[in-house]
Design a protein around this motif. Structure first.
Motif, PDB file in Angstrom:
ATOM      1  N   ASN A  16     -63.787 -14.205 -24.962  1.00 30.90           N
ATOM      2  CA  ASN A  16     -62.361 -14.755 -25.042  1.00 30.90           C
ATOM      3  C   ASN A  16     -61.552 -14.465 -25.838  1.00 30.90           C
ATOM      4  N   SER A  20     -57.995 -13.937 -24.145  1.00 33.72           N
ATOM      5  CA  SER A  20     -56.415 -14.791 -25.049  1.00 33.72           C
ATOM      6  C   SER A  20     -55.480 -13.926 -25.997  1.00 33.72           C
ATOM      7  N   ASP A  45     -56.184 -22.046 -28.345  1.00 32.58           N
ATOM      8  CA  ASP A  45     -57.517 -22.555 -27.588  1.00 32.58           C
ATOM      9  C   ASP A  45     -58.935 -21.187 -27.615  1.00 32.58           C
ATOM     10  N   ILE A  46     -58.013 -20.863 -26.851  1.00 32.84           N
ATOM     11  CA  ILE A  46     -59.718 -19.649 -26.587  1.00 32.84           C
ATOM     12  C   ILE A  46     -59.606 -18.537 -27.172  1.00 32.84           C
ATOM     13  N   ARG A  49     -61.924 -20.090 -29.949  1.00 24.03           N
ATOM     14  CA  ARG A  49     -63.545 -19.642 -29.809  1.00 24.03           C
ATOM     15  C   ARG A  49     -63.920 -18.313 -29.955  1.00 24.03           C
ATOM     16  N   HIS A  85     -62.286 -10.885 -17.622  1.00 23.24           N
ATOM     17  CA  HIS A  85     -61.216 -11.131 -18.358  1.00 23.24           C
ATOM     18  C   HIS A  85     -60.427 -10.282 -18.649  1.00 23.24           C
ATOM     19  N   GLN A  99     -57.692 -18.479 -14.547  1.00 24.41           N
ATOM     20  CA  GLN A  99     -57.901 -19.842 -15.347  1.00 24.41           C
ATOM     21  C   GLN A  99     -59.278 -20.276 -14.459  1.00 24.41           C
ATOM     22  N   ASP A 103     -62.437 -21.598 -15.882  1.00 24.23           N
ATOM     23  CA  ASP A 103     -61.977 -22.368 -16.702  1.00 24.23           C
ATOM     24  C   ASP A 103     -63.451 -23.561 -16.007  1.00 24.23           C
ATOM     25  N   SER A 106     -66.564 -21.999 -17.726  1.00 24.16           N
ATOM     26  CA  SER A 106     -66.813 -22.382 -19.295  1.00 24.16           C
ATOM     27  C   SER A 106     -67.624 -23.659 -18.928  1.00 24.16           C
ATOM     28  N   CYS A 128     -65.849 -26.573 -27.818  1.00 26.08           N
ATOM     29  CA  CYS A 128     -65.249 -25.348 -26.666  1.00 26.08           C
ATOM     30  C   CYS A 128     -65.522 -26.951 -24.921  1.00 26.08           C
ATOM     31  N   SER A 132     -62.136 -27.309 -23.205  1.00 21.89           N
ATOM     32  CA  SER A 132     -61.926 -26.615 -21.599  1.00 21.89           C
ATOM     33  C   SER A 132     -61.680 -27.712 -20.367  1.00 21.89           C
ATOM     34  N   HIS A 135     -58.359 -27.934 -19.247  1.00 21.01           N
ATOM     35  CA  HIS A 135     -57.860 -26.663 -19.483  1.00 21.01           C
ATOM     36  C   HIS A 135     -58.130 -26.259 -18.008  1.00 21.01           C
TER      37      HIS A 135
END
Lengths: 248, 173
Positions: A16, A20, A45-46, A49, A85, A99, A103, A106, A128, A132, A135
Motif C-alpha cells: 500500500n 500510494s 486512502d491507500i 491503509r 505496485h 487500479q 481494486d 482488494s 479498508c 475500496s 475505488h
C-alpha cells in the motif's frame, strides 16, 4: 529475526505504501482537475491503509521500529511489496488498468481478511473494504470509458492490460510466512478464480480480448524488485534520510 | 427543466439513536458535553460527536482522561488536528492528562452521524449522506456526478442541473 506475522503485515504495508506513492505522482498532473483530485484522494486512502499496517507492525516488532522507520529507513531489498505496485504510473490508461486489477483484488482480499483470527487485521480489513468499494466503482467506470471512448483510448487500455498481465500471478502466490499463519493470513490462491471471473466479465462486456500469451514475474515478497523501485524510494525517502527526525 | 424534489428529510438512524442513549446514560456524560466544542476541522459547526468520531470517554481515579475516537477515512489528515483540539478543549476544563485512543473496530460509518450534523452539513452546502443526492442549495434531484472523490476522500463532487452549482456530497460509508 522477523516473525511470520511481522513479515506478513509488513508485506501488506509495503504494497500500500508503494502504490500510494505511485498514485501521488499524478498530483497536479491529472488529465482534468476532478481526476487529479480523485487520484490523490485514492492515494490518501491507500496511504491510510499503509499506516494502519505499519503501526501494527511497529507493535509486533521486537526492535521497536516506528512506522516512519519502516517506511523511510528501509532499502529496496528490504521492501517486500508485490511487483505490480511499484511499476511506473505510465499513462492514465495504465494507472487505471492497474487500479482496476488491484481494486478487484482488494475487495476479495479484505473481505477474506476481515474474518482473520487476528483481531487487529480483521479490524483494519473491515475499515479498508468500505473505502475500496468506492475505488472499484471508479476504476470499473474508467475501464468502460477507456474501452468505449476513442480508438486511441482503447489502444492504450489494451496495451496497459498487456503490460500488466504477467504481474497478476504474484497476487495469488502464497508466501512461506503466509503458509505458517493459517486462519490469520488470507489464502491468496482461494481468490484467484473469483478475481479472474470478475475481470473476464467486464472484459467480455466491453469486447476486450485478454492476452492469450501468459507470462509470470515474481520476487517482490523476497525483496527482488524491478529496476523501478529503487529510484522511487530514493525520491520518497530523500527528506527523511537527509534530515533524520525532521518535523514541521 | 428538472422538477424540484421535496427537499431533504434528515433521517435519524437506529445506530445514532443507540449512540444517543449510550451518551445520555454515561457516567461521564459531562465530558461529552465539554467535547461538543470540538468541531471537525473541515465542516464548520459539526462536532466530533455529531460526526460519530467521538466514541467514548472516561476518567480514572488518578484523574486521567481517556478519549476514544474512531477515524472516518483511514487516510484522513484531519485526525491529528482532531486529537490536538480534544486535548486543548479538555485542558481548558482542567483535564491536562488526556490519553487518546484511536479505535479502528467497529469501523466508522456515516450511520453514526447525528441528525444535527446532517442538517449543518446541508446548511454549509454539503449534501449529507442520505441515499438520494439532493442539491443542498435548490433541493433539486436533477444532479450529475462529476467525480467519485471531491475535495476530501469522504465526499464526491456533484453538479446541480437546475441551479448549475457544483457541490460536495458526503458519501454513505
Amino acid at each position: 529475526m522477523d516473525t511470520p506475522l511481522l513479515k506478513y503485515v509488513l508485506g501488506l504495508a509495503d504494497d500500500n505504501m508503494v502504490l500510494s506513492q505511485r498514485l501521488t505522482e499524478w498530483c497536479s498532473n491529472g488529465p482534468t482537475l476532478e481526476e487529479d483530485i480523485a487520484l490523490t484522494n485514492v492515494a490518501l486512502d491507500i496511504l491510510g491503509r499503509a499506516r494502519m499496517f505499519y503501526q501494527y507492525a511497529s507493535v509486533l516488532d521486537e526492535q521497536k521500529r516506528s512506522e516512519d522507520d519502516f517506511a523511510m529507513c528501509r532499502s529496496e531489498r528490504e521492501y517486500t511489496n508485490l511487483l505490480i505496485h511499484e511499476l511506473p504510473i505510465g499513462d492514465f490508461a495504465f494507472t487505471m488498468a492497474r487500479q482496476w486489477f488491484l481494486d478487484e483484488f482488494s475487495q476479495l482480499y479484505f473481505s477474506a481478511l476481515s474474518h482473520s483470527k487476528d483481531e487487529t487485521l480483521a479490524g483494519i480489513a473491515a475499515k479498508c473494504i468500505k473505502e475500496s468499494g468506492y475505488h472499484l466503482v471508479r476504476s470499473r467506470n474508467w475501464i468502460c470509458v477507456l474501452a468505449e471512448g476513442t480508438e486511441e483510448s482503447r489502444r492504450r487500455l489494451l496495451a496497459a492490460i498487456d503490460e500488466l498481465w504477467g504481474y497478476r500471478h504474484e497476487l495469488f502466490e502464497t508466501t512461506q510466512a503466509e503458509s505458517l499463519l493459517s486462519g490469520v493470513a488470507v489464502n491468496r490462491a482461494d481468490l484467484k478464480d473469483t478475481w479472474m471471473t470478475n475481470i473476464n466479465d467486464l472484459s467480455a462486456r466491453l469486447n476486450i480480448e485478454l492476452p492469450d500469451k501468459d507470462w509470470f514475474v515474481t520476487g517482490g515478497r523476497r525483496g527482488e524488485h524491478s529496476e523501478h523501485l529503487g529510484p522511487m524510494l530514493a525520491e520518497m525517502q530523500y527528506l527523511a534520510r537527509c534530515f533524520p527526525g525532521a518535523k514541521w | 427543466m428538472e422538477a424540484r424534489g421535496f427537499g431533504v428529510i434528515v433521517t435519524t438512524s437506529p445506530e445514532y439513536i443507540a449512540r444517543r442513549v449510550f451518551r445520555q446514560q454515561h457516567k461521564f456524560s459531562e465530558l461529552f458535553d465539554m467535547l461538543d466544542e470540538v468541531y471537525d476541522p473541515e465542516i464548520p459547526g459539526v462536532s466530533l460527536w455529531d460526526l460519530g468520531v467521538l466514541q467514548d470517554v472516561s476518567v480514572d481515579v488518578a484523574g486521567r482522561c481517556k478519549v476514544t475516537i474512531c477515524p472516518t477515512y483511514s487516510g484522513c489528515p484531519a485526525l491529528n488536528i482532531m486529537q490536538e483540539d480534544i486535548k486543548a478543549c479538555l485542558d481548558k476544563y482542567g483535564h491536562s492528562d488526556v490519553d487518546i485512543e484511536v479505535s479502528l473496530s467497529p469501523a466508522w460509518t456515516t450511520d453514526w452521524i447525528s441528525p444535527r450534523g446532517r442538517q449543518l452539513m446541508i446548511e454549509s452546502g454539503i449534501a449529507a449522506c442520505e441515499h438520494i443526492v439532493v442539491c443542498p442549495l435548490c433541493q433539486s434531484r436533477g444532479v450529475r456526478l462529476l467525480s467519485q472523490f471531491g475535495s476530501t476522500a469522504c465526499k464526491s463532487l456533484y453538479k446541480c442541473e437546475n441551479c448549475f452549482e457544483t457541490f460536495d456530497y458526503f458519501k454513505p460509508l
